[in-house]
Design a protein around this motif. Structure first.
Motif, mmCIF file in Angstrom:
data_model
loop_
_atom_site.group_PDB
_atom_site.id
_atom_site.type_symbol
_atom_site.label_atom_id
_atom_site.label_comp_id
_atom_site.label_asym_id
_atom_site.label_seq_id
_atom_site.Cartn_x
_atom_site.Cartn_y
_atom_site.Cartn_z
ATOM 1 N N VAL A 30 -4.610 -3.888 12.672
ATOM 2 C CA VAL A 30 -6.037 -2.968 11.852
ATOM 3 C C VAL A 30 -5.317 -3.880 10.164
ATOM 4 C CG1 VAL A 30 -7.537 -2.063 10.320
ATOM 5 C CG2 VAL A 30 -7.225 -1.491 12.704
ATOM 6 N N ASP A 31 -6.024 -4.857 9.544
ATOM 7 C CA ASP A 31 -5.320 -5.056 8.639
ATOM 8 C C ASP A 31 -6.124 -4.234 7.360
ATOM 9 O OD1 ASP A 31 -4.804 -7.547 5.810
ATOM 10 O OD2 ASP A 31 -4.726 -8.756 8.018
ATOM 11 N N THR A 32 -4.431 -4.078 6.096
ATOM 12 C CA THR A 32 -4.619 -3.080 5.204
ATOM 13 C C THR A 32 -4.901 -2.102 5.244
ATOM 14 O OG1 THR A 32 -5.765 -5.164 3.653
ATOM 15 C CG2 THR A 32 -5.974 -3.589 2.651
ATOM 16 N N LEU A 33 -4.635 -1.552 6.323
ATOM 17 C CA LEU A 33 -4.521 -0.023 6.296
ATOM 18 C C LEU A 33 -3.617 1.247 6.499
ATOM 19 C CD1 LEU A 33 -6.602 1.928 8.709
ATOM 20 C CD2 LEU A 33 -5.777 1.686 10.422
ATOM 21 N N LEU A 70 1.991 -8.231 2.584
ATOM 22 C CA LEU A 70 1.778 -8.554 2.945
ATOM 23 C C LEU A 70 1.236 -9.568 4.011
ATOM 24 C CD1 LEU A 70 0.239 -10.333 0.414
ATOM 25 C CD2 LEU A 70 2.000 -12.356 0.373
ATOM 26 N N THR A 71 0.146 -10.109 4.717
ATOM 27 C CA THR A 71 -0.529 -10.007 5.971
ATOM 28 C C THR A 71 0.130 -11.048 6.535
ATOM 29 O OG1 THR A 71 -2.733 -10.167 4.825
ATOM 30 C CG2 THR A 71 -2.225 -10.971 7.251
ATOM 31 N N CYS A 72 0.157 -12.448 6.279
ATOM 32 C CA CYS A 72 1.157 -13.435 7.160
ATOM 33 C C CYS A 72 2.276 -13.523 7.392
ATOM 34 C CB CYS A 72 0.590 -14.948 6.840
ATOM 35 S SG CYS A 72 1.560 -16.468 7.523
ATOM 36 N N PRO A 184 -10.813 -2.996 6.238
ATOM 37 C CA PRO A 184 -10.175 -2.531 5.560
ATOM 38 C C PRO A 184 -9.752 -3.185 4.417
ATOM 39 C CG PRO A 184 -9.591 -1.319 7.333
ATOM 40 C CD PRO A 184 -9.890 -3.193 7.801
ATOM 41 N N HIS A 185 -9.884 -4.409 4.425
ATOM 42 C CA HIS A 185 -9.311 -5.670 3.596
ATOM 43 C C HIS A 185 -10.583 -5.907 2.523
ATOM 44 C CE1 HIS A 185 -7.521 -8.761 1.353
ATOM 45 N NE2 HIS A 185 -6.566 -8.982 2.310
ATOM 46 N N ALA A 186 -9.647 -5.350 1.245
ATOM 47 C CA ALA A 186 -11.035 -5.510 -0.028
ATOM 48 C C ALA A 186 -11.188 -7.238 0.137
ATOM 49 C CB ALA A 186 -10.447 -6.373 -1.614
ATOM 50 N N ALA A 243 -1.068 -1.590 11.573
ATOM 51 C CA ALA A 243 -0.999 -2.586 10.718
ATOM 52 C C ALA A 243 -0.540 -3.616 9.933
ATOM 53 C CB ALA A 243 -1.671 -1.865 9.773
ATOM 54 N N ASP A 244 -0.832 -3.970 9.479
ATOM 55 C CA ASP A 244 0.209 -4.996 8.808
ATOM 56 C C ASP A 244 0.858 -4.716 7.510
ATOM 57 O OD1 ASP A 244 -2.218 -5.677 7.585
ATOM 58 O OD2 ASP A 244 -1.541 -8.061 7.396
ATOM 59 N N HIS A 245 0.332 -3.856 6.732
ATOM 60 C CA HIS A 245 1.126 -3.093 5.859
ATOM 61 C C HIS A 245 -0.513 -2.501 5.226
ATOM 62 C CE1 HIS A 245 -2.580 -5.957 3.606
ATOM 63 N NE2 HIS A 245 -2.130 -6.691 4.438
ATOM 64 N N GLY A 246 -0.466 -1.464 3.929
ATOM 65 C CA GLY A 246 -1.264 -0.185 3.504
ATOM 66 C C GLY A 246 -2.157 -0.622 2.599
HETATM 67 ZN ZN ZN Z 1 -2.742 -7.476 6.174
#
Ligand code: ZN
Length: 429
Positions: A30-33, A70-72, A184-186, A243-246
């Motif tokens: 899940v991104d940005t979790l 950061l995602t990638c 959850p990403h903006a 998750a990839d990051h918070g």
């Molecule tokens: Zn991300």
């Protein structure tokens, strides 16, 4: 010293090399979790009933940090088990190269069927390079939403795509799948049905409250979709949830991720569920580069030469393990030549975590926190403990010297559409 958590290798090495003797593995991300917005990580609001159920069945890692918020770059680190600077993927819009071996390729070599359902624009095959080794890399989401290109694919569509792929697989086909959710990403959309903040009393800071309420509704919605997905996958599938990051929700005067290294941005959930694992929790220090080798070990696949992470299920990990992380900021420049030059620029912030202590360095600015006693990182103890600061800073300096930045030349081409999307996500300078 910690004793290893399970004895996967003993279980599986007695089997033949036939891929059918190994489990199906599904990586759910899940991104940005941020970890501390899940109930199973102590959040006071019920954002995650389905993830909590998963946590009860598996092992919950309480002390896992992303290599970079950061995602990638974060996923590239997980899949190659190398630091973002080592593979030259320090920002979104820079992808892994042909020579960087991804765990997916090793699964493919073993005979696994490999598939991915993608939902974040920065992870599209052409930008991230993460398609390597996947039989299916479904990143087709060109739909316009709210009048603009959507940088993300919505969770219900992600779930359905993943179920469709699994249903079409022949039963005897062992799979490694990666399904990524980005809700959850903006920009956060308020999902009223999934609102977990029902009290209407006026808060001191209305802006922050509204943001948290919106963000949490996206988590609850994603959780619901994960619940549906879990009901529709083969029994005994090993699940790795990460998750990839918070996300910083106005803490330290910042909304978003990518530019700072506080725990809200770097502490991520990690849950592994498998019939071989006794449920429980652990505080062993884990980091992003460990995810790849750990998933490989579940299938008894050796990590490739150059992979730097540890298999956290089987290897002993010192509680004093040193973890240096860094960030280069979120955005890439629009002009290709600047993107090339940017590779040579260093990090904007670095940090080292050793047991309970965390040092954050930005230029001459130094912050020292005891993240056990002060998890919100409010009480900067740098002036109180100058010797600790200097010792920890020398760890960062040594790591930096021994870990050269990759200045590879092959910069991914960004189309006008990519630029428009990256701008909408706040990733373009
Ligand atoms: Zn991300």
């Amino acid at each position: 010293m910690y004793i290893s958590l399970i004895i996967y290798l003993c279980v599986f090495t007695q089997n033949s090399g036939d891929v059918n003797n190994y489990p199906n593995i599904l990586l759910i991300s899940v991104d940005t979790l941020r970890a501390n917005h899940l109930s199973c990580y102590g959040y006071e609001y019920p954002t995650s009933p389905n993830i909590d159920k998963l946590a009860e069945k598996g092992i919950v890692f309480d002390n896992c940090i992303a290599e970079v918020p950061l995602t990638c770059p974060s996923f590239s680190s997980m899949f190659t088990s190398k630091f973002p600077r080592t593979i030259g993927v320090t920002r979104n819009g820079l992808g892994i190269s042909e020579e960087d071996i991804s765990i997916t390729e090793l699964f493919k070599d073993k005979g696994y069927f490999t598939f991915c359902v993608q939902s974040n624009w920065t992870l599209k095959a052409k930008l991230s390079g993460l398609k390597k080794g996947f039989d299916i890399y479904d990143d087709d989401f060109h739909v316009k939403r709210w009048g603009i290109f959507s940088p993300e694919r919505i969770a219900d569509e992600v779930t359905q795509k993943c179920i469709d792929i699994i249903k079409k697989l022949p039963e005897d086909k062992t799979f490694f799948g990666w399904v990524h959710y980005s809700d959850p990403h903006a920009p956060y959309h308020f999902r009223k049905k999934y609102n977990v903040h029902h009290e209407e009393k006026v808060r001191k800071n209305e802006k922050t409250y509204k943001t948290v309420k919106f963000y949490d509704s996206e988590i609850r919605f994603t959780d619901e979709q994960i619940g549906i997905l879990l009901e529709n996958i083969p029994e005994n599938t090993t699940i790795v949830f990460v998750a990839d990051h918070g996300e910083s929700l106005y803490e330290h005067n910042y909304l978003g991720h990518g530019r700072k290294l506080y725990q809200n941005e770097v502490r991520i959930p990690l849950i592994i569920v498998s019939p071989e694992i006794k449920p429980g929790r652990t505080e062993i220090p884990v980091r992003g580069i460990d995810i790849g080798p750990t998933i490989l070990a579940i299938a008894n696949i050796q990590k490739s030469k150059g992979m730097l992470g540890m298999d956290v299920l089987n290897e002993s990990i010192d509680k004093e393990r040193v973890r240096v992380i860094e960030t280069y900021g979120g955005a890439v420049p629009k002009i290709p030549i600047l993107r090339s030059l940017m590779k040579k620029s260093g990090p904007i912030m670095q940090s080292v975590i050793v047991e309970d202590w965390k040092l954050i360095v930005k230029g001459n600015q130094k912050e020292l926190y005891n993240i056990n006693e002060d998890p919100k990182e409010i009480n900067n103890m740098a002036k109180k403990y100058p010797e600790k600061v200097s010792k920890m800073q020398s760890i960062i300096e040594k790591w930096t010297k021994n870990t050269p930045i990759n200045n590879k030349k092959d910069i991914k081409k960004l189309s006008n559409e990519d630029l428009e999307i990256l701008r909408s996500m706040g990733y373009l300078e």
